[in-house]
Design a protein around this motif. Structure first.
Motif, PDB file in Angstrom:
ATOM      1  N   THR A 124       0.825  -1.208   0.000  1.00 24.78           N
ATOM      2  CA  THR A 124       0.000   0.000   0.000  1.00 24.78           C
ATOM      3  C   THR A 124       0.860   1.259   0.000  1.00 24.78           C
ATOM      4  O   THR A 124       2.006   1.253   0.472  1.00 24.78           O
ATOM      5  CB  THR A 124      -0.931   0.041   1.228  1.00 24.78           C
ATOM      6  OG1 THR A 124      -0.156   0.322   2.412  1.00 24.78           O
ATOM      7  CG2 THR A 124      -1.648  -1.284   1.414  1.00 24.78           C
ATOM      8  N   ASP A 125       0.282   2.322  -0.514  1.00 25.51           N
ATOM      9  CA  ASP A 125       0.936   3.628  -0.456  1.00 25.51           C
ATOM     10  C   ASP A 125      -0.139   4.690  -0.629  1.00 25.51           C
ATOM     11  O   ASP A 125      -1.212   4.426  -1.191  1.00 25.51           O
ATOM     12  CB  ASP A 125       2.005   3.766  -1.548  1.00 25.51           C
ATOM     13  CG  ASP A 125       3.001   4.868  -1.232  1.00 25.51           C
ATOM     14  OD1 ASP A 125       4.045   4.564  -0.616  1.00 25.51           O
ATOM     15  OD2 ASP A 125       2.739   6.041  -1.578  1.00 25.51           O
ATOM     16  N   ALA A 126       0.145   5.883  -0.153  1.00 28.76           N
ATOM     17  CA  ALA A 126      -0.790   6.997  -0.309  1.00 28.76           C
ATOM     18  C   ALA A 126      -0.719   7.620  -1.696  1.00 28.76           C
ATOM     19  O   ALA A 126      -1.640   8.312  -2.119  1.00 28.76           O
ATOM     20  CB  ALA A 126      -0.509   8.065   0.747  1.00 28.76           C
ATOM     21  N   SER A 127       0.391   7.377  -2.424  1.00 27.99           N
ATOM     22  CA  SER A 127       0.616   8.021  -3.714  1.00 27.99           C
ATOM     23  C   SER A 127       0.334   7.055  -4.861  1.00 27.99           C
ATOM     24  O   SER A 127       0.979   6.014  -4.992  1.00 27.99           O
ATOM     25  CB  SER A 127       2.068   8.510  -3.808  1.00 27.99           C
ATOM     26  OG  SER A 127       2.386   8.875  -5.131  1.00 27.99           O
ATOM     27  N   GLU A 128      -0.618   7.417  -5.723  1.00 25.87           N
ATOM     28  CA  GLU A 128      -0.930   6.587  -6.879  1.00 25.87           C
ATOM     29  C   GLU A 128       0.233   6.562  -7.863  1.00 25.87           C
ATOM     30  O   GLU A 128       0.478   5.545  -8.525  1.00 25.87           O
ATOM     31  CB  GLU A 128      -2.193   7.100  -7.571  1.00 25.87           C
ATOM     32  CG  GLU A 128      -2.710   6.183  -8.668  1.00 25.87           C
ATOM     33  CD  GLU A 128      -3.092   4.790  -8.177  1.00 25.87           C
ATOM     34  OE1 GLU A 128      -2.881   3.814  -8.943  1.00 25.87           O
ATOM     35  OE2 GLU A 128      -3.590   4.668  -7.041  1.00 25.87           O
ATOM     36  N   ALA A 129       0.986   7.661  -7.976  1.00 27.30           N
ATOM     37  CA  ALA A 129       2.132   7.697  -8.881  1.00 27.30           C
ATOM     38  C   ALA A 129       3.199   6.704  -8.429  1.00 27.30           C
ATOM     39  O   ALA A 129       3.816   6.014  -9.256  1.00 27.30           O
ATOM     40  CB  ALA A 129       2.715   9.105  -8.947  1.00 27.30           C
ATOM     41  N   MET A 130       3.444   6.629  -7.120  1.00 27.45           N
ATOM     42  CA  MET A 130       4.384   5.641  -6.604  1.00 27.45           C
ATOM     43  C   MET A 130       3.904   4.230  -6.925  1.00 27.45           C
ATOM     44  O   MET A 130       4.670   3.360  -7.361  1.00 27.45           O
ATOM     45  CB  MET A 130       4.547   5.816  -5.092  1.00 27.45           C
ATOM     46  CG  MET A 130       5.307   7.046  -4.669  1.00 27.45           C
ATOM     47  SD  MET A 130       7.079   6.849  -4.963  1.00 27.45           S
ATOM     48  CE  MET A 130       7.706   8.180  -3.945  1.00 27.45           C
ATOM     49  N   LEU A 131       2.623   3.974  -6.705  1.00 28.37           N
ATOM     50  CA  LEU A 131       2.074   2.646  -6.964  1.00 28.37           C
ATOM     51  C   LEU A 131       2.165   2.287  -8.445  1.00 28.37           C
ATOM     52  O   LEU A 131       2.393   1.120  -8.790  1.00 28.37           O
ATOM     53  CB  LEU A 131       0.626   2.581  -6.490  1.00 28.37           C
ATOM     54  CG  LEU A 131       0.422   2.637  -4.972  1.00 28.37           C
ATOM     55  CD1 LEU A 131      -1.067   2.757  -4.649  1.00 28.37           C
ATOM     56  CD2 LEU A 131       1.008   1.413  -4.285  1.00 28.37           C
ATOM     57  N   ASP A 132       1.999   3.265  -9.326  1.00 31.25           N
ATOM     58  CA  ASP A 132       2.117   2.994 -10.760  1.00 31.25           C
ATOM     59  C   ASP A 132       3.503   2.476 -11.103  1.00 31.25           C
ATOM     60  O   ASP A 132       3.661   1.544 -11.898  1.00 31.25           O
ATOM     61  CB  ASP A 132       1.818   4.258 -11.568  1.00 31.25           C
ATOM     62  CG  ASP A 132       0.329   4.577 -11.632  1.00 31.25           C
ATOM     63  OD1 ASP A 132      -0.480   3.673 -11.352  1.00 31.25           O
ATOM     64  OD2 ASP A 132      -0.018   5.733 -11.953  1.00 31.25           O
ATOM     65  N   VAL A 133       4.529   3.087 -10.509  1.00 29.81           N
ATOM     66  CA  VAL A 133       5.900   2.621 -10.742  1.00 29.81           C
ATOM     67  C   VAL A 133       6.081   1.221 -10.173  1.00 29.81           C
ATOM     68  O   VAL A 133       6.664   0.337 -10.808  1.00 29.81           O
ATOM     69  CB  VAL A 133       6.920   3.596 -10.122  1.00 29.81           C
ATOM     70  CG1 VAL A 133       8.344   3.049 -10.262  1.00 29.81           C
ATOM     71  CG2 VAL A 133       6.819   4.971 -10.776  1.00 29.81           C
ATOM     72  N   ALA A 134       5.565   0.994  -8.960  1.00 34.41           N
ATOM     73  CA  ALA A 134       5.705  -0.314  -8.325  1.00 34.41           C
ATOM     74  C   ALA A 134       5.017  -1.409  -9.141  1.00 34.41           C
ATOM     75  O   ALA A 134       5.552  -2.520  -9.283  1.00 34.41           O
ATOM     76  CB  ALA A 134       5.128  -0.263  -6.912  1.00 34.41           C
ATOM     77  N   ARG A 135       3.833  -1.130  -9.671  1.00 27.22           N
ATOM     78  CA  ARG A 135       3.105  -2.129 -10.465  1.00 27.22           C
ATOM     79  C   ARG A 135       3.902  -2.579 -11.683  1.00 27.22           C
ATOM     80  O   ARG A 135       3.863  -3.748 -12.079  1.00 27.22           O
ATOM     81  CB  ARG A 135       1.756  -1.567 -10.906  1.00 27.22           C
ATOM     82  CG  ARG A 135       0.740  -1.396  -9.781  1.00 27.22           C
ATOM     83  CD  ARG A 135      -0.617  -0.970 -10.335  1.00 27.22           C
ATOM     84  NE  ARG A 135      -1.561  -0.727  -9.254  1.00 27.22           N
ATOM     85  CZ  ARG A 135      -1.931   0.477  -8.835  1.00 27.22           C
ATOM     86  NH1 ARG A 135      -1.409   1.573  -9.407  1.00 27.22           N
ATOM     87  NH2 ARG A 135      -2.797   0.613  -7.848  1.00 27.22           N
TER      88      ARG A 135
END
Length: 238
Positions: free
Chosen positions: A65-76
């Motif tokens: 989980t993360d609060a930032s969708e941009a961070m999650l996009d990179v992680a995905r």
């Protein structure tokens, strides 16, 4: 909560991802009992997936989980196949888990000590019996270590960063990142400010005890050495 552009998320990973790499071996050792029983690991503040990558490689079932969708996009893109969720502590509910981990002091980005304590309580409430906790937090000593520190700069082939520090009061640490990324034939500038809540981390075990967690505060998760003022809070739920 910081709203990261994708380019900024990548810069953050390249500039600070080493911290997760250093912490991963110690955290994996702490999680060995969870892996043996095929328990579920919940990662808070996964960012671009640096620690996530280590957890998946070790065979853990997990939610990141993360609060930032941009961070999650990179992680995905970097670590596909993981159950990624955008969650913001201290108010968003967390799924029940057999271990909860987080590096990069995600709880310290909450606005004040009261919010941080609520975040810890939320985590404790989601941890199953015999579960494992492993997170890092910023201590008051962090501000002292950076007090009057000069700006720091770093330059790579396609980005540059100048970071300025301020400690306006003992429980508050401010980092201002002036980041320049290549944009076409020129450069784009982004200014990011991070306000970090500093606490007396020695008190965290007493905050967690009423929630059934027996925790200790240390200088590392394992063999690594954390920077001055950054501590590892580890423990388990009875």
């Amino acid at each position: 909560m910081t709203s990261w552009r994708p380019e900024m998320a990548r810069v953050h990973e390249e500039a600070f991802g080493f911290h997760a790499d250093r912490c991963a071996p110690g955290i994996l050792d702490l999680l060995a009992p969870v892996r043996e029983r095929d328990g579920l690991v919940l990662e808070i503040g996964c960012g671009t997936g640096k620690l996530t990558q280590h957890l998946i490689a070790a065979g853990h079932r997990m939610i990141a989980t993360d609060a930032s969708e941009a961070m999650l996009d990179v992680a995905r893109k970097k670590v596909p196949g993981v159950d990624y969720r955008q969650l913001t502590l201290p108010d968003d509910p967390l799924p029940a888990a057999d271990a909860i981990v987080g590096v990069g002091h995600p709880l310290s980005y909450l606005p004040d000590e009261a919010s941080l304590r609520r975040g810890l309580a939320r985590i404790a409430g989601s941890l199953r019996p015999h579960g494992v906790l492993a997170v890092d937090l910023c201590d008051l000593a962090w501000g002292e270590a950076f007090r009057d520190a000069p700006p720091r700069g770093r330059v790579t082939g396609d980005w540059a960063m100048v970071t300025e520090y301020e400690t306006p009061r003992p429980d508050r640490f401010v980092m201002r990142h002036n980041v320049f990324t290549r944009s076409g034939a020129g450069w784009r500038r982004d200014d990011e400010q991070h306000d970090i809540t500093l606490i007396d981390t020695a008190r965290t075990p007493e905050w967690l005890r009423p929630h059934g967690i027996d925790a200790v505060v240390g200088q590392s998760f394992g063999a690594e050495s954390l920077p001055v003022g950054l501590v590892a809070v580890t423990g388990g739920k009875v």
